[in-house]
Write a protein that holds these residues in place. Structure first.
Motif, PDB file in Angstrom:
ATOM      1  N   ALA A  81      -4.190  13.219   7.458  1.00 30.10           N
ATOM      2  CA  ALA A  81      -3.120  13.991   6.821  1.00 30.10           C
ATOM      3  C   ALA A  81      -2.997  13.511   5.380  1.00 30.10           C
ATOM      4  CB  ALA A  81      -1.808  13.832   7.582  1.00 30.10           C
ATOM      5  N   VAL A  82      -2.133  14.163   4.609  1.00 31.07           N
ATOM      6  CA  VAL A  82      -2.007  13.892   3.174  1.00 31.07           C
ATOM      7  C   VAL A  82      -0.576  13.486   2.837  1.00 31.07           C
ATOM      8  CG1 VAL A  82      -2.078  14.934   0.866  1.00 31.07           C
ATOM      9  CG2 VAL A  82      -3.855  15.478   2.547  1.00 31.07           C
ATOM     10  N   GLY A 113       0.729  20.967  -4.256  1.00 36.35           N
ATOM     11  CA  GLY A 113       1.364  22.227  -3.868  1.00 36.35           C
ATOM     12  C   GLY A 113       0.423  23.382  -3.639  1.00 36.35           C
ATOM     13  N   THR A 114      -0.900  23.124  -3.681  1.00 37.47           N
ATOM     14  CA  THR A 114      -1.848  24.233  -3.505  1.00 37.47           C
ATOM     15  C   THR A 114      -2.593  24.148  -2.185  1.00 37.47           C
ATOM     16  OG1 THR A 114      -3.561  22.977  -4.681  1.00 37.47           O
ATOM     17  CG2 THR A 114      -2.168  24.462  -5.988  1.00 37.47           C
ATOM     18  N   SER A 115      -2.540  23.009  -1.521  1.00 38.42           N
ATOM     19  CA  SER A 115      -3.243  22.863  -0.247  1.00 38.42           C
ATOM     20  C   SER A 115      -2.424  23.469   0.885  1.00 38.42           C
ATOM     21  CB  SER A 115      -3.520  21.383   0.042  1.00 38.42           C
ATOM     22  OG  SER A 115      -2.304  20.677   0.188  1.00 38.42           O
ATOM     23  N   GLN A 116      -3.013  23.532   2.043  1.00 38.33           N
ATOM     24  CA  GLN A 116      -2.352  24.108   3.209  1.00 38.33           C
ATOM     25  C   GLN A 116      -1.161  23.260   3.636  1.00 38.33           C
ATOM     26  OE1 GLN A 116      -5.017  24.701   6.445  1.00 38.33           O
ATOM     27  NE2 GLN A 116      -3.474  25.511   7.843  1.00 38.33           N
ATOM     28  N   ILE A 117      -0.085  23.912   4.069  1.00 36.76           N
ATOM     29  CA  ILE A 117       1.095  23.204   4.548  1.00 36.76           C
ATOM     30  C   ILE A 117       0.763  22.473   5.837  1.00 36.76           C
ATOM     31  CG2 ILE A 117       3.405  23.529   5.535  1.00 36.76           C
ATOM     32  CD1 ILE A 117       3.855  25.767   3.558  1.00 36.76           C
ATOM     33  N   ASP A 118       1.215  21.235   5.948  1.00 35.89           N
ATOM     34  CA  ASP A 118       0.964  20.451   7.151  1.00 35.89           C
ATOM     35  C   ASP A 118       1.766  21.033   8.316  1.00 35.89           C
ATOM     36  OD1 ASP A 118      -0.084  17.477   7.994  1.00 35.89           O
ATOM     37  OD2 ASP A 118       1.770  18.013   9.028  1.00 35.89           O
ATOM     38  N   ARG A 121      17.173  17.543   3.704  1.00 31.42           N
ATOM     39  CA  ARG A 121      16.683  17.628   2.332  1.00 31.42           C
ATOM     40  C   ARG A 121      15.304  16.994   2.222  1.00 31.42           C
ATOM     41  NH1 ARG A 121      17.029  20.953  -1.284  1.00 31.42           N
ATOM     42  NH2 ARG A 121      14.787  20.730  -1.058  1.00 31.42           N
ATOM     43  N   THR A 122      15.123  15.873   2.894  1.00 36.71           N
ATOM     44  CA  THR A 122      13.844  15.163   2.847  1.00 36.71           C
ATOM     45  C   THR A 122      12.744  15.962   3.525  1.00 36.71           C
ATOM     46  OG1 THR A 122      15.008  13.035   2.824  1.00 36.71           O
ATOM     47  CG2 THR A 122      12.689  13.018   3.489  1.00 36.71           C
ATOM     48  N   SER A 123      13.064  16.617   4.645  1.00 33.66           N
ATOM     49  CA  SER A 123      12.045  17.401   5.357  1.00 33.66           C
ATOM     50  C   SER A 123      11.513  18.535   4.486  1.00 33.66           C
ATOM     51  CB  SER A 123      12.628  17.957   6.657  1.00 33.66           C
ATOM     52  OG  SER A 123      13.578  18.976   6.421  1.00 33.66           O
ATOM     53  N   VAL A 124      12.373  19.118   3.667  1.00 36.79           N
ATOM     54  CA  VAL A 124      11.932  20.182   2.751  1.00 36.79           C
ATOM     55  C   VAL A 124      10.946  19.629   1.732  1.00 36.79           C
ATOM     56  CG1 VAL A 124      12.697  21.808   0.972  1.00 36.79           C
ATOM     57  CG2 VAL A 124      14.044  21.534   3.066  1.00 36.79           C
ATOM     58  N   GLU A 125      11.256  18.460   1.187  1.00 34.49           N
ATOM     59  CA  GLU A 125      10.371  17.866   0.190  1.00 34.49           C
ATOM     60  C   GLU A 125       9.038  17.433   0.808  1.00 34.49           C
ATOM     61  OE1 GLU A 125      11.046  18.064  -3.034  1.00 34.49           O
ATOM     62  OE2 GLU A 125      12.747  19.178  -2.215  1.00 34.49           O
ATOM     63  N   LEU A 126       9.076  16.963   2.048  1.00 35.18           N
ATOM     64  CA  LEU A 126       7.828  16.585   2.713  1.00 35.18           C
ATOM     65  C   LEU A 126       6.908  17.787   2.870  1.00 35.18           C
ATOM     66  CD1 LEU A 126       9.164  14.142   5.469  1.00 35.18           C
ATOM     67  CD2 LEU A 126       7.547  13.564   3.649  1.00 35.18           C
ATOM     68  N   VAL A 127       7.473  18.936   3.222  1.00 34.94           N
ATOM     69  CA  VAL A 127       6.656  20.142   3.417  1.00 34.94           C
ATOM     70  C   VAL A 127       6.180  20.700   2.086  1.00 34.94           C
ATOM     71  CG1 VAL A 127       6.670  22.528   4.234  1.00 34.94           C
ATOM     72  CG2 VAL A 127       7.741  20.736   5.603  1.00 34.94           C
ATOM     73  N   ASP A 128       7.080  20.841   1.132  1.00 32.09           N
ATOM     74  CA  ASP A 128       6.773  21.559  -0.104  1.00 32.09           C
ATOM     75  C   ASP A 128       5.949  20.759  -1.103  1.00 32.09           C
ATOM     76  OD1 ASP A 128       8.132  23.691   0.894  1.00 32.09           O
ATOM     77  OD2 ASP A 128       9.956  23.392  -0.280  1.00 32.09           O
ATOM     78  N   ALA A 129       6.088  19.431  -1.105  1.00 32.98           N
ATOM     79  CA  ALA A 129       5.424  18.650  -2.147  1.00 32.98           C
ATOM     80  C   ALA A 129       4.708  17.406  -1.627  1.00 32.98           C
ATOM     81  CB  ALA A 129       6.449  18.248  -3.213  1.00 32.98           C
ATOM     82  N   LEU A 130       5.407  16.567  -0.884  1.00 35.14           N
ATOM     83  CA  LEU A 130       4.853  15.253  -0.550  1.00 35.14           C
ATOM     84  C   LEU A 130       3.704  15.327   0.436  1.00 35.14           C
ATOM     85  CD1 LEU A 130       8.186  13.209  -0.233  1.00 35.14           C
ATOM     86  CD2 LEU A 130       6.757  13.572  -2.255  1.00 35.14           C
ATOM     87  N   VAL A 179       0.853  -1.182   0.000  1.00 33.71           N
ATOM     88  CA  VAL A 179       0.000   0.000   0.000  1.00 33.71           C
ATOM     89  C   VAL A 179       0.890   1.234   0.000  1.00 33.71           C
ATOM     90  CG1 VAL A 179      -0.174  -0.046   2.525  1.00 33.71           C
ATOM     91  CG2 VAL A 179      -1.876   1.192   1.188  1.00 33.71           C
ATOM     92  N   SER A 180       0.555   2.204  -0.837  1.00 35.38           N
ATOM     93  CA  SER A 180       1.338   3.438  -0.888  1.00 35.38           C
ATOM     94  C   SER A 180       1.023   4.302   0.327  1.00 35.38           C
ATOM     95  CB  SER A 180       1.016   4.209  -2.174  1.00 35.38           C
ATOM     96  OG  SER A 180       1.369   3.457  -3.307  1.00 35.38           O
ATOM     97  N   ALA A 181       1.890   5.261   0.600  1.00 34.90           N
ATOM     98  CA  ALA A 181       1.674   6.179   1.723  1.00 34.90           C
ATOM     99  C   ALA A 181       0.401   6.988   1.485  1.00 34.90           C
ATOM    100  CB  ALA A 181       2.864   7.101   1.888  1.00 34.90           C
TER     101      ALA A 181
END
Length: 373
Positions: free
Chosen positions: A237-238, A179-184, A165-174, A88-90
């Motif tokens: 969460a997303v 990229g249009t919804s509210q930041i977690d 580096r991973t934390s940036v990608e989690l916030v900005d995209a993953l 199962v994917s995340a």
């Protein structure tokens, strides 16, 4: 004739003996003078000085232990996650079995591994870079400029670079939808905490005053990543496991290790002191730590993007990439040498590590190209 030769070598060794004796006497002089001063003081002064010296010795014993013992270090740590059996994917809803219960979704293996790597750095081990004795250096000389006590600190900073580096990608995209919804909020807190200065102690000069030490911020990042994953598992969460997000993540990793490869190349080309290059070890162990971190994070990304990997038939190529990363982690020389590439006595460990990094980067670029078709 033979007598002259013997006399010559006798004089040489006698001169060396006198030189070594004078050097030892010069090194011992401050301690001898301190001992004489100490003998002629009162018992109160001697008790205070003795307590300070005992504290000093204790601190250095703790510092030596923490820099030499690597608790939990295991190049095969990814096997403990057993992600190959996950289907199962995340963020994907998990099919219900038996009686209906609370709705659940797939956890993010990337967030789990990032949290565990940070926990490994600051809880299983002491964070070396912010320890007082590490900041003081060797008689004022930065430990990174010596061949002593800096390997673990460099390794930890390399692991932390991968998590940053991973934390940036989690916030900005993953961790958000297109990229249009509210930041977690949990991911944002994790990113802010993990980006904190790596060498903060309880007190600093710039700015002057008390500070929160680095490990406290990193522990907050760990808690925030796990809080996000708990919410993700509850479908609150997303995690946007789309192909273009995976492409961007692979791009960022390739650029990150490409920068490290350039650092290794610069050191390897411009400094060829072999075993006597005092900066070669921290360059090597930073790169090693970075690959150690990305080995787990890429293994986790494969599970989080399970549908994408299966749809694009990336399994074989992904296996090759992980195998290259794992092969790089087999390079653990006792002494790091930065010799000439054509040399025959002193090896060139920096060039060897740079070679493995470029192989991994080449595989990442190939993965990206397949995804982009």
């Amino acid at each position: 004739m033979s007598g002259s030769i013997v006399d010559f070598f006798t004089r040489i060794f006698a001169a060396l003996g006198r030189g070594i004796g004078r050097l030892l006497a010069w090194l011992a002089w401050p301690f001898v003078a301190l001992g004489r001063w100490y003998k002629h003081r009162g018992w109160i002064v001697r008790a205070v000085v003795g307590a300070v010296l005992l504290l000093f010795v204790g601190l250095y014993a703790y510092f030596f232990w923490q820099t030499q013992v690597w608790t939990g270090f295991n190049p095969d740590y990814v096997q403990a996650y057993d992600l190959t059996n996950r289907s199962v994917s995340a963020g994907e809803p998990v099919a219900a079995t038996g009686d209906e219960g609370p709705r659940t979704c797939g956890r993010s293996a990337v967030a789990d591994v990032a949290a565990d790597l940070t926990d490994f750095n600051v809880n299983e081990n002491a964070w070396i870079s912010s320890m007082l004795l590490y900041k003081l250096g060797f008689f004022g000389l930065d430990w990174d400029d010596t061949p002593f006590f800096d390997n673990k600190a460099s390794f930890q900073r390399g692991v932390n670079q991968a998590v940053r580096r991973t934390s940036v990608e989690l916030v900005d995209a993953l961790g958000r939808v297109r990229g249009t919804s509210q930041i977690d909020s949990d991911l944002q807190k994790a990113r802010e905490s993990i980006q904190f200065s790596e060498d903060a102690w309880y007190f600093g000069l710039s700015p002057f005053g008390p500070k929160t030490p680095t490990p406290s911020f990193y522990r907050t990042a760990t808690a925030s990543l796990r809080a996000f994953n708990d919410r993700l598992e509850s479908c609150d969460a997303v995690f946007d496991a789309r192909a273009d997000n995976l492409i961007q993540f692979l791009d960022r990793i390739a650029n990150d290790i490409g920068s490290t490869s350039a650092i290794l190349r610069e050191r390897s080309e411009n400094y060829n002191s072999g075993w006597f290059d005092t900066r070669a070890d921290d360059r090597f162990w930073f790169a090693y730590g970075q690959l150690y971190g990305y080995y787990g994070l890429l293994h986790a990304a494969r599970a989080d993007f399970e549908d994408v990997v299966a749809q694009r038939s990336l399994g074989s190529l992904w296996d090759t990439t992980e195998n290259q990363l794992r092969a790089a982690l087999n390079i653990t020389p006792f002494i790091i040498s930065n010799g000439r590439e054509a040399g025959w006595i002193m090896p060139t460990h920096l060039a060897t590590m740079g070679f493995y990094i470029l192989r991994v980067r080449s595989n990442l670029v190939e993965l990206r190209q397949v995804l982009d078709r």
